[in-house]
Design a protein around this motif. Structure first.
Motif, PDB file in Angstrom:
ATOM      1  N   VAL A 141       0.837  -1.204   0.000  1.00 11.50           N
ATOM      2  CA  VAL A 141       0.000   0.000   0.000  1.00 11.50           C
ATOM      3  C   VAL A 141       0.867   1.247   0.000  1.00 11.50           C
ATOM      4  CG1 VAL A 141      -1.567   1.398   1.416  1.00 11.50           C
ATOM      5  CG2 VAL A 141      -2.079  -0.998   1.014  1.00 11.50           C
ATOM      6  N   SER A 142       1.851   1.302   0.916  1.00 16.33           N
ATOM      7  CA  SER A 142       2.685   2.505   1.001  1.00 16.33           C
ATOM      8  C   SER A 142       3.478   2.731  -0.286  1.00 16.33           C
ATOM      9  CB  SER A 142       3.621   2.433   2.210  1.00 16.33           C
ATOM     10  OG  SER A 142       4.457   1.307   2.128  1.00 16.33           O
ATOM     11  N   LYS A 143       3.975   1.660  -0.890  1.00 16.45           N
ATOM     12  CA  LYS A 143       4.724   1.803  -2.147  1.00 16.45           C
ATOM     13  C   LYS A 143       3.807   2.270  -3.272  1.00 16.45           C
ATOM     14  CE  LYS A 143       7.898  -0.563  -5.281  1.00 16.45           C
ATOM     15  NZ  LYS A 143       8.686  -1.791  -5.560  1.00 16.45           N
ATOM     16  N   THR A 144       2.596   1.712  -3.337  1.00 18.22           N
ATOM     17  CA  THR A 144       1.640   2.093  -4.389  1.00 18.22           C
ATOM     18  C   THR A 144       1.238   3.550  -4.258  1.00 18.22           C
ATOM     19  OG1 THR A 144       0.778  -0.176  -4.417  1.00 18.22           O
ATOM     20  CG2 THR A 144      -0.575   1.527  -5.454  1.00 18.22           C
ATOM     21  N   LEU A 145       0.932   3.967  -3.042  1.00 18.68           N
ATOM     22  CA  LEU A 145       0.541   5.363  -2.816  1.00 18.68           C
ATOM     23  C   LEU A 145       1.681   6.310  -3.167  1.00 18.68           C
ATOM     24  CD1 LEU A 145      -1.425   5.053   0.566  1.00 18.68           C
ATOM     25  CD2 LEU A 145      -2.385   5.353  -1.728  1.00 18.68           C
ATOM     26  N   SER A 146       2.894   5.915  -2.851  1.00 18.49           N
ATOM     27  CA  SER A 146       4.048   6.741  -3.186  1.00 18.49           C
ATOM     28  C   SER A 146       4.217   6.857  -4.698  1.00 18.49           C
ATOM     29  CB  SER A 146       5.314   6.138  -2.553  1.00 18.49           C
ATOM     30  OG  SER A 146       6.446   6.895  -2.885  1.00 18.49           O
ATOM     31  N   GLN A 147       3.981   5.751  -5.400  1.00 21.32           N
ATOM     32  CA  GLN A 147       4.092   5.759  -6.858  1.00 21.32           C
ATOM     33  C   GLN A 147       3.066   6.699  -7.497  1.00 21.32           C
ATOM     34  OE1 GLN A 147       3.641   1.497  -7.268  1.00 21.32           O
ATOM     35  NE2 GLN A 147       5.768   1.223  -7.901  1.00 21.32           N
ATOM     36  N   ILE A 148       1.869   6.749  -6.925  1.00 20.05           N
ATOM     37  CA  ILE A 148       0.804   7.572  -7.502  1.00 20.05           C
ATOM     38  C   ILE A 148       0.954   9.034  -7.120  1.00 20.05           C
ATOM     39  CG2 ILE A 148      -1.698   7.997  -7.494  1.00 20.05           C
ATOM     40  CD1 ILE A 148      -2.097   4.999  -7.116  1.00 20.05           C
ATOM     41  N   THR A 149       1.344   9.286  -5.850  1.00 17.79           N
ATOM     42  CA  THR A 149       1.324  10.663  -5.330  1.00 17.79           C
ATOM     43  C   THR A 149       2.685  11.342  -5.329  1.00 17.79           C
ATOM     44  OG1 THR A 149       1.726   9.911  -3.056  1.00 17.79           O
ATOM     45  CG2 THR A 149      -0.581  10.069  -3.790  1.00 17.79           C
ATOM     46  N   ASN A 150       3.754  10.546  -5.481  1.00 17.61           N
ATOM     47  CA  ASN A 150       5.129  11.042  -5.352  1.00 17.61           C
ATOM     48  C   ASN A 150       5.477  11.498  -3.935  1.00 17.61           C
ATOM     49  OD1 ASN A 150       5.879  10.624  -8.085  1.00 17.61           O
ATOM     50  ND2 ASN A 150       4.789  12.502  -8.667  1.00 17.61           N
ATOM     51  N   VAL A 151       4.633  11.138  -2.972  1.00 19.75           N
ATOM     52  CA  VAL A 151       4.952  11.398  -1.568  1.00 19.75           C
ATOM     53  C   VAL A 151       6.007  10.385  -1.133  1.00 19.75           C
ATOM     54  CG1 VAL A 151       4.047  11.367   0.802  1.00 19.75           C
ATOM     55  CG2 VAL A 151       2.672  12.341  -1.061  1.00 19.75           C
ATOM     56  N   ASP A 152       6.985  10.848  -0.367  1.00 18.80           N
ATOM     57  CA  ASP A 152       8.066   9.973   0.099  1.00 18.80           C
ATOM     58  C   ASP A 152       7.472   8.747   0.802  1.00 18.80           C
ATOM     59  OD1 ASP A 152      10.228   8.746   1.291  1.00 18.80           O
ATOM     60  OD2 ASP A 152      11.148  10.610   1.975  1.00 18.80           O
ATOM     61  N   GLU A 153       7.932   7.575   0.390  1.00 18.45           N
ATOM     62  CA  GLU A 153       7.402   6.329   0.956  1.00 18.45           C
ATOM     63  C   GLU A 153       7.644   6.244   2.458  1.00 18.45           C
ATOM     64  OE1 GLU A 153       7.654   1.522   0.054  1.00 18.45           O
ATOM     65  OE2 GLU A 153       8.565   2.948  -1.347  1.00 18.45           O
ATOM     66  N   ALA A 154       8.736   6.840   2.932  1.00 20.79           N
ATOM     67  CA  ALA A 154       9.042   6.809   4.366  1.00 20.79           C
ATOM     68  C   ALA A 154       7.954   7.508   5.174  1.00 20.79           C
ATOM     69  CB  ALA A 154      10.389   7.470   4.628  1.00 20.79           C
ATOM     70  N   ILE A 155       7.400   8.576   4.607  1.00 17.89           N
ATOM     71  CA  ILE A 155       6.300   9.293   5.279  1.00 17.89           C
ATOM     72  C   ILE A 155       5.076   8.397   5.370  1.00 17.89           C
ATOM     73  CG2 ILE A 155       4.690  11.243   5.039  1.00 17.89           C
ATOM     74  CD1 ILE A 155       6.997  12.800   3.719  1.00 17.89           C
ATOM     75  N   LEU A 156       4.819   7.664   4.305  1.00 17.91           N
ATOM     76  CA  LEU A 156       3.619   6.810   4.258  1.00 17.91           C
ATOM     77  C   LEU A 156       3.749   5.571   5.136  1.00 17.91           C
ATOM     78  CD1 LEU A 156       3.066   7.054   0.412  1.00 17.91           C
ATOM     79  CD2 LEU A 156       1.620   8.079   2.170  1.00 17.91           C
ATOM     80  N   LYS A 157       4.968   5.242   5.526  1.00 22.36           N
ATOM     81  CA  LYS A 157       5.180   4.056   6.359  1.00 22.36           C
ATOM     82  C   LYS A 157       5.071   4.345   7.853  1.00 22.36           C
ATOM     83  CE  LYS A 157       8.004   1.169   3.304  1.00 22.36           C
ATOM     84  NZ  LYS A 157       9.338   0.560   3.077  1.00 22.36           N
ATOM     85  N   ALA A 158       4.992   5.611   8.227  1.00 15.03           N
ATOM     86  CA  ALA A 158       4.876   5.951   9.646  1.00 15.03           C
ATOM     87  C   ALA A 158       3.585   5.331  10.198  1.00 15.03           C
ATOM     88  CB  ALA A 158       4.849   7.474   9.819  1.00 15.03           C
ATOM     89  N   PRO A 159       3.651   4.570  11.305  1.00 13.95           N
ATOM     90  CA  PRO A 159       2.517   3.754  11.764  1.00 13.95           C
ATOM     91  C   PRO A 159       1.224   4.531  11.963  1.00 13.95           C
ATOM     92  CG  PRO A 159       4.476   3.269  13.050  1.00 13.95           C
ATOM     93  CD  PRO A 159       4.822   4.421  12.175  1.00 13.95           C
ATOM     94  N   ASN A 160       1.300   5.688  12.604  1.00 17.00           N
ATOM     95  CA  ASN A 160       0.074   6.430  12.871  1.00 17.00           C
ATOM     96  C   ASN A 160      -0.442   7.161  11.640  1.00 17.00           C
ATOM     97  OD1 ASN A 160      -0.446   6.220  15.970  1.00 17.00           O
ATOM     98  ND2 ASN A 160       1.750   6.498  15.732  1.00 17.00           N
ATOM     99  N   THR A 161       0.469   7.490  10.721  1.00 17.77           N
ATOM    100  CA  THR A 161       0.030   8.053   9.450  1.00 17.77           C
ATOM    101  C   THR A 161      -0.727   7.005   8.642  1.00 17.77           C
ATOM    102  OG1 THR A 161       1.864   9.639   9.380  1.00 17.77           O
ATOM    103  CG2 THR A 161       0.795   9.112   7.284  1.00 17.77           C
ATOM    104  N   ILE A 162      -0.221   5.759   8.656  1.00 15.19           N
ATOM    105  CA  ILE A 162      -0.926   4.663   7.975  1.00 15.19           C
ATOM    106  C   ILE A 162      -2.344   4.529   8.514  1.00 15.19           C
ATOM    107  CG2 ILE A 162      -1.009   2.142   7.718  1.00 15.19           C
ATOM    108  CD1 ILE A 162       2.100   2.201   7.761  1.00 15.19           C
ATOM    109  N   LEU A 163      -2.472   4.501   9.841  1.00 23.44           N
ATOM    110  CA  LEU A 163      -3.802   4.382  10.447  1.00 23.44           C
ATOM    111  C   LEU A 163      -4.667   5.593  10.123  1.00 23.44           C
ATOM    112  CD1 LEU A 163      -3.461   2.792  14.018  1.00 23.44           C
ATOM    113  CD2 LEU A 163      -4.923   2.028  12.138  1.00 23.44           C
ATOM    114  N   GLY A 164      -4.064   6.779  10.183  1.00 19.18           N
ATOM    115  CA  GLY A 164      -4.827   7.993   9.878  1.00 19.18           C
ATOM    116  C   GLY A 164      -5.397   7.973   8.473  1.00 19.18           C
ATOM    117  N   ILE A 165      -4.587   7.543   7.516  1.00 21.60           N
ATOM    118  CA  ILE A 165      -5.054   7.422   6.132  1.00 21.60           C
ATOM    119  C   ILE A 165      -6.197   6.423   6.048  1.00 21.60           C
ATOM    120  CG2 ILE A 165      -4.396   6.556   3.839  1.00 21.60           C
ATOM    121  CD1 ILE A 165      -1.570   7.759   4.420  1.00 21.60           C
TER     122      ILE A 165
END
Length: 414
Positions: A141-165
């Motif tokens: 999920v985090s890799k796919t979202l990064s590919q689509i949005t160009n948001v750094d994958e490290a940001i998307l892997k943060a545990p509470n950010t994952i839950l927030g999304i």
């Protein structure tokens, strides 16, 4: 009157949880709080450090007004199902206005743009491609979202950010009428094992409780007095859950269960049943079993959850049924005086039954029957999870605790 929902584990309730409540109260002084909380096992598939009634009691002491149990079939799942189950339950209560959660990323507009990516045509194909490369669901999920949005994958892997999304995605999917308040996560990060001034993660607190030489003065700085008292008592009485105590029962289950029955268990896919049965013939303890099974596709948390599913005979067919029905009841664990007001609101505005006495709906004899309704089946799994949890202690805790324990009333200091 506003009512704010928080999806939680409170394992255990600490200063970071209190900070989130207090920060939201500054912005919404007249709000009441409902916490939807996991039961005796957490989202990571681990036994909670204190039982669900104790943790609910501590949440009330910390400023929550009503604590409801998130059914096991949503609580002990991956982030998407944990979040969806919690939002679904809060939505069905009919009286919740706000959702509040902590996150490493508090940019609501950016998070909502990321959420929109789940619904873009290219998401599915990119996600499946990432899964085919052996990634776990969360990593894919985090890799796919990064590919689509160009948001750094490290940001998307943060545990509470994952839950927030996942919370925001569930709100969108359910069209729930919630405003959202995102609080910046304070100092101690999710898996940080270090104490920082008056803050520590739940992981750090749990970790220190299993040490031979605990620093109680340090622990006292990062939790409420009520939490400290219960944790100190559990430690001194050697009354903390030990998941190794379940190993022989698990080993018996794996060695004696037919192959086709193992294949029916939720999350046992892609020939994993063969690896499971082989590991069960060789492992001498729970950690050896997990080490033998662990892989890029099957990280530790997914395996820990799967072992619980095996012990509870939780099948793919059952999970499909529960995912279609969503939460079917509001089970009360603890409440304050303000919580009584919320319960009246739920009775007026929700079709969900409010469970304050389990035996009104299910008892230990009835749960053994084959012809249970979906409601009864979901509730029975919660009660069986408690039986399993109580086997984590030496000596084992009482049988049938769900059928004799009433919700706890706590006079809220706030």
């Amino acid at each position: 009157m506003q009512i704010t929902g928080i999806i939680s584990e409170y394992n255990p309730f600490h200063n970071g949880h209190k900070y989130l409540i207090d920060e939201h109260k500054k912005r919404n002084p007249n709000t009441h709080f409902i916490a939807v909380m996991s039961g005796n096992f957490t989202q990571r598939g681990e036994a909670a450090i204190l039982n669900k009634w104790q943790r609910a009691q501590l949440a009330i002491a910390g400023g929550i007004d009503l604590v409801l149990e998130l059914p096991f079939v949503f609580a002990v799942r991956s982030a998407q199902h944990f979040a969806y189950g919690g939002i679904d339950l809060l939505n069905k209560l009919g009286c919740v206005n706000n959702i509040c959660f902590g996150s490493e990323n508090t940019n609501k507009n950016e998070l909502m743009q990321i959420v929109q990516s789940f619904f873009k045509p290219e998401f599915s194909s990119l996600f499946q491609n990432n899964i085919s490369q052996g990634l776990s669901y969360a990593a894919a999920v985090s890799k796919t979202l990064s590919q689509i949005t160009n948001v750094d994958e490290a940001i998307l892997k943060a545990p509470n950010t994952i839950l927030g999304i996942e919370y925001l995605k569930a709100i969108k999917m359910l069209q729930a009428p919630f405003s959202v308040d995102i609080i910046k996560r304070k100092k101690a990060q999710h898996n940080d094992l270090n104490y920082q001034n008056n803050f520590a993660s739940g992981t750090a607190i749990r970790h220190c409780l299993y040490k031979d030489n605990i620093n109680f003065s340090e622990l006292k700085q990062v939790v409420l007095q009520e939490t400290f008292s219960l944790l100190q008592q559990a430690y001194m009485q050697k009354n903390l859950p030990q998941e190794d105590n379940l190993f022989l029962s698990l080993l018996s289950k794996l060695r004696l269960t037919k192959l086709n029955d193992i294949k029916k268990i939720y999350n046992v896919n892609e020939g994993l049943e063969f690896k499971l049965l082989k590991a069960a013939t060789q492992a001498k303890n729970r950690q050896e079993l997990l080490d033998e099974l662990k892989s890029k596709r099957y990280p530790l948390t997914k395996l820990q959850r799967m072992l619980l599913y095996i012990m509870l005979d939780l099948t793919k067919q059952q999970i499909d049924k529960f995912d279609k029905s969503g939460a079917l009841y509001a089970r009360v664990l603890a409440f304050s005086e303000k919580g009584k007001y919320i319960l009246r609101q739920i009775k007026e505005k929700s079709a969900l039954p409010i469970i304050t006495k389990t035996t009104t709906y299910l008892d230990s004899k009835k749960r053994r029957q084959e012809d249970l309704t979906t409601f009864e089946e979901m509730l029975s799994i919660d009660t069986y999870a408690t039986e399993l949890y109580n086997l984590c202690f030496n000596p084992v805790h009482i049988y049938g605790e769900d059928f004799i324990t009433s919700p706890i009333y706590v006079q809220n200091k706030n």
